[in-house]
Design a protein around this motif. Structure first.
Motif, PDB file in Angstrom:
ATOM      1  N   ILE A 175       0.841  -1.194   0.000  1.00 55.08           N
ATOM      2  CA  ILE A 175       0.000   0.000   0.000  1.00 55.08           C
ATOM      3  C   ILE A 175       0.874   1.240   0.000  1.00 55.08           C
ATOM      4  N   LYS A 176       0.568   2.168  -0.897  1.00 51.63           N
ATOM      5  CA  LYS A 176       1.184   3.492  -0.821  1.00 51.63           C
ATOM      6  C   LYS A 176       0.394   4.277   0.211  1.00 51.63           C
ATOM      7  N   VAL A 177       1.036   4.595   1.310  1.00 50.87           N
ATOM      8  CA  VAL A 177       0.338   5.170   2.457  1.00 50.87           C
ATOM      9  C   VAL A 177       0.050   6.651   2.216  1.00 50.87           C
ATOM     10  N   LYS A 178      -1.195   7.017   2.406  1.00 55.43           N
ATOM     11  CA  LYS A 178      -1.613   8.413   2.241  1.00 55.43           C
ATOM     12  C   LYS A 178      -1.649   9.134   3.589  1.00 55.43           C
ATOM     13  N   TYR A 179      -2.263   8.494   4.575  1.00 57.58           N
ATOM     14  CA  TYR A 179      -2.359   9.068   5.914  1.00 57.58           C
ATOM     15  C   TYR A 179      -2.165   7.985   6.963  1.00 57.58           C
ATOM     16  N   SER A 180      -1.694   8.411   8.116  1.00 56.61           N
ATOM     17  CA  SER A 180      -1.729   7.591   9.317  1.00 56.61           C
ATOM     18  C   SER A 180      -2.333   8.475  10.407  1.00 56.61           C
ATOM     19  N   SER A 181      -2.226   8.050  11.649  1.00 50.37           N
ATOM     20  CA  SER A 181      -2.741   8.863  12.750  1.00 50.37           C
ATOM     21  C   SER A 181      -1.842   8.673  13.967  1.00 50.37           C
ATOM     22  N   ILE A 182      -2.091   9.477  14.996  1.00 46.81           N
ATOM     23  CA  ILE A 182      -1.322   9.366  16.232  1.00 46.81           C
ATOM     24  C   ILE A 182      -2.274   9.008  17.359  1.00 46.81           C
ATOM     25  N   ASN A 183      -2.068   7.837  17.938  1.00 52.76           N
ATOM     26  CA  ASN A 183      -2.877   7.361  19.048  1.00 52.76           C
ATOM     27  C   ASN A 183      -2.023   7.277  20.309  1.00 52.76           C
ATOM     28  N   LYS A 210       7.450  14.461   8.742  1.00 49.44           N
ATOM     29  CA  LYS A 210       8.716  14.753   9.415  1.00 49.44           C
ATOM     30  C   LYS A 210       8.544  15.358  10.803  1.00 49.44           C
ATOM     31  N   THR A 211       7.315  15.768  11.151  1.00 46.60           N
ATOM     32  CA  THR A 211       7.111  16.439  12.441  1.00 46.60           C
ATOM     33  C   THR A 211       6.175  15.678  13.367  1.00 46.60           C
ATOM     34  N   LEU A 212       5.834  14.458  13.015  1.00 47.03           N
ATOM     35  CA  LEU A 212       4.863  13.735  13.836  1.00 47.03           C
ATOM     36  C   LEU A 212       5.375  13.474  15.241  1.00 47.03           C
ATOM     37  N   VAL A 213       6.687  13.252  15.384  1.00 51.86           N
ATOM     38  CA  VAL A 213       7.240  12.948  16.698  1.00 51.86           C
ATOM     39  C   VAL A 213       7.056  14.124  17.652  1.00 51.86           C
ATOM     40  N   ASP A 214       7.033  15.351  17.114  1.00 53.04           N
ATOM     41  CA  ASP A 214       6.874  16.534  17.956  1.00 53.04           C
ATOM     42  C   ASP A 214       5.526  16.545  18.670  1.00 53.04           C
ATOM     43  N   LYS A 215       4.557  15.811  18.143  1.00 47.95           N
ATOM     44  CA  LYS A 215       3.210  15.813  18.714  1.00 47.95           C
ATOM     45  C   LYS A 215       3.059  14.824  19.860  1.00 47.95           C
ATOM     46  N   LEU A 216       4.020  13.936  20.034  1.00 49.71           N
ATOM     47  CA  LEU A 216       3.862  12.854  21.000  1.00 49.71           C
ATOM     48  C   LEU A 216       3.827  13.335  22.441  1.00 49.71           C
ATOM     49  N   ASP A 217       4.596  14.376  22.749  1.00 53.93           N
ATOM     50  CA  ASP A 217       4.647  14.858  24.136  1.00 53.93           C
ATOM     51  C   ASP A 217       3.289  15.342  24.624  1.00 53.93           C
ATOM     52  N   SER A 218       2.527  15.991  23.740  1.00 59.45           N
ATOM     53  CA  SER A 218       1.221  16.501  24.158  1.00 59.45           C
ATOM     54  C   SER A 218       0.272  15.351  24.489  1.00 59.45           C
ATOM     55  N   ILE A 219       0.452  14.225  23.806  1.00 57.85           N
ATOM     56  CA  ILE A 219      -0.377  13.064  24.103  1.00 57.85           C
ATOM     57  C   ILE A 219       0.059  12.423  25.414  1.00 57.85           C
ATOM     58  N   GLN A 220       1.360  12.332  25.627  1.00 55.12           N
ATOM     59  CA  GLN A 220       1.859  11.737  26.867  1.00 55.12           C
ATOM     60  C   GLN A 220       1.439  12.545  28.086  1.00 55.12           C
ATOM     61  N   HIS A 221       1.461  13.863  27.981  1.00 56.97           N
ATOM     62  CA  HIS A 221       1.157  14.729  29.118  1.00 56.97           C
ATOM     63  C   HIS A 221      -0.298  15.166  29.156  1.00 56.97           C
ATOM     64  N   ALA A 222      -1.136  14.509  28.340  1.00 55.61           N
ATOM     65  CA  ALA A 222      -2.581  14.736  28.345  1.00 55.61           C
ATOM     66  C   ALA A 222      -2.964  16.178  28.055  1.00 55.61           C
ATOM     67  N   THR A 223      -2.172  16.855  27.239  1.00 54.83           N
ATOM     68  CA  THR A 223      -2.536  18.213  26.826  1.00 54.83           C
ATOM     69  C   THR A 223      -3.108  18.235  25.416  1.00 54.83           C
ATOM     70  N   ASN A 224      -3.110  17.084  24.773  1.00 54.61           N
ATOM     71  CA  ASN A 224      -3.658  17.010  23.419  1.00 54.61           C
ATOM     72  C   ASN A 224      -5.179  17.009  23.450  1.00 54.61           C
ATOM     73  N   ILE A 225      -5.791  17.624  22.450  1.00 54.25           N
ATOM     74  CA  ILE A 225      -7.238  17.644  22.315  1.00 54.25           C
ATOM     75  C   ILE A 225      -7.609  17.109  20.932  1.00 54.25           C
ATOM     76  N   GLY A 226      -8.553  16.173  20.899  1.00 53.65           N
ATOM     77  CA  GLY A 226      -9.058  15.696  19.621  1.00 53.65           C
ATOM     78  C   GLY A 226      -8.126  14.710  18.941  1.00 53.65           C
ATOM     79  N   ARG A 227      -8.136  14.726  17.612  1.00 52.38           N
ATOM     80  CA  ARG A 227      -7.424  13.742  16.828  1.00 52.38           C
ATOM     81  C   ARG A 227      -6.263  14.357  16.064  1.00 52.38           C
ATOM     82  N   ASN A 228      -5.214  13.556  15.876  1.00 52.76           N
ATOM     83  CA  ASN A 228      -4.044  13.973  15.112  1.00 52.76           C
ATOM     84  C   ASN A 228      -3.832  12.985  13.971  1.00 52.76           C
TER      85      ASN A 228
END
Length: 330
Positions: free
Chosen positions: A34-42, A306-324
């Protein structure tokens, strides 16, 4: 052909991650590419980048438990070149190379054809979080929940991925008496826009007296966090009600007693979206596609590969809202 992928690996005692150039031979086995178009961050994806996250089964690994895209090679006649598909669960991004790469090779039994009315981007807005929420609702309906009885339904971890999806899906199915449980008071307007009638804090649920049974407040509960909050919610469910459990952000321990079960006849239902049977998935995704008008009200953040890793901290520290969601081949 070489392409980009985010790889995690152990070097001695250190967990490292980097974007690397790899080939198809670096991917796990499968009969479709599969040529990947999108993934998500859970939440689970965040744990994959943590040394003691308890998610990755072997290294090196390409994380990303969700993915969607177009088939570019297929050894299964049921799937054709150019067909749009999605995939979640089955060890993808955990024991089998996952969605954080420009190409993925999977077993065709793990993929689901993209339902009518659902775009590839939509499918990753939903992702594992939405699929889990849909399974939670289905399990409670099988336990007796029905919109015509206007039950009071509590959703814990309400601002997280599963929580927001659960509220939106409940509203789409005609449920109105939804209580969102969150410590993020500033997110009340967002939760009300999704369909929550009441907003309460976990502090209002967790009782200091620790009685084995509390006042009956909720007919049904979707618990996304586990731990002390889940244990307290069990004691507050109406006679004949039920609670689904699908997350452990607040811990895996459940300190409870048998009285809610034998005196109130409630059911405790575990939700697993990883090994959910392939033949049943299309029905769930079809139902989800019918609720997209409600789901699109959820705050969405789109990050680049290239910037998905930058979003991980907000998920770990429960400051993320909604879906990424992660844009891969755009």
């Amino acid at each position: 052909m070489t392409f980009k992928a985010v790889c995690v690996d152990m070097q001695g005692e250190n967990l490292i991650h980097a974007i690397k150039d790899i080939t198809i031979d670096n991917l796990s086995d499968g009969d479709v590419i599969i040529k990947v178009k999108y993934s998500s961050i859970n939440y689970k994806d965040m744990l994959a980048f943590r040394k003691h996250g308890g998610v990755i089964r072997k290294y090196p690994m390409i994380p990303g438990i969700d993915l969607c895209g177009e088939i570019v090679e297929s050894n299964n006649p049921s799937y054709s070149i150019g067909q749009k598909v999605l995939a979640t669960g089955f060890g993808i991004g955990v024991s089998h190379t996952g969605g954080y790469a420009q190409y993925a090779r999977l077993q065709s039994s793990w993929i689901t054809p993209l339902p009518n009315g659902l775009s590839l981007k939509d499918s990753m807005i939903v992702g594992t979080a939405g699929f889990t929420a849909a399974l939670s609702i289905e399990s409670l309906q099988q336990a007796g929940m029905h919109k015509d009885t206007r039950p009071t339904i509590a959703v814990s971890g309400a601002t997280g991925g599963v929580g927001t999806m659960a509220i939106a899906l409940l509203k789409a199915r005609g449920y109105d008496n939804i209580t969102a449980i969150t410590s993020k008071n500033n997110q009340s307007p967002m939760l009300r826009s999704l369909g929550a009638r009441d907003i309460v804090s976990p502090k209002d649920i967790i009782k200091a007296d620790n009685k084995p049974l509390q006042s009956q407040c909720f007919h049904y509960v979707i618990d996304c966090v586990g731990g002390e909050l889940a244990a307290s919610l069990l004691t507050q469910i109406h006679y004949g009600g039920a609670m689904s459990v699908c997350g452990n952000a607040s811990g895996i321990t459940l300190n409870t007693n048998i009285l809610p079960f034998i005196l109130r006849g409630i059911q405790l239902i575990g939700i697993d979206s990883v090994a959910y049977p392939s033949q049943k998935r299309s029905k769930i995704w079809h139902e989800i596609s019918n609720a997209m008008a409600f789901i699109r009200k959820i705050p969405i953040t789109e990050v680049r590969f290239k910037t998905l890793v930058d979003k991980l901290d907000s998920i770990q520290h429960a400051t993320n809202i909604g879906r990424n969601i992660v844009s891969i081949n755009n």
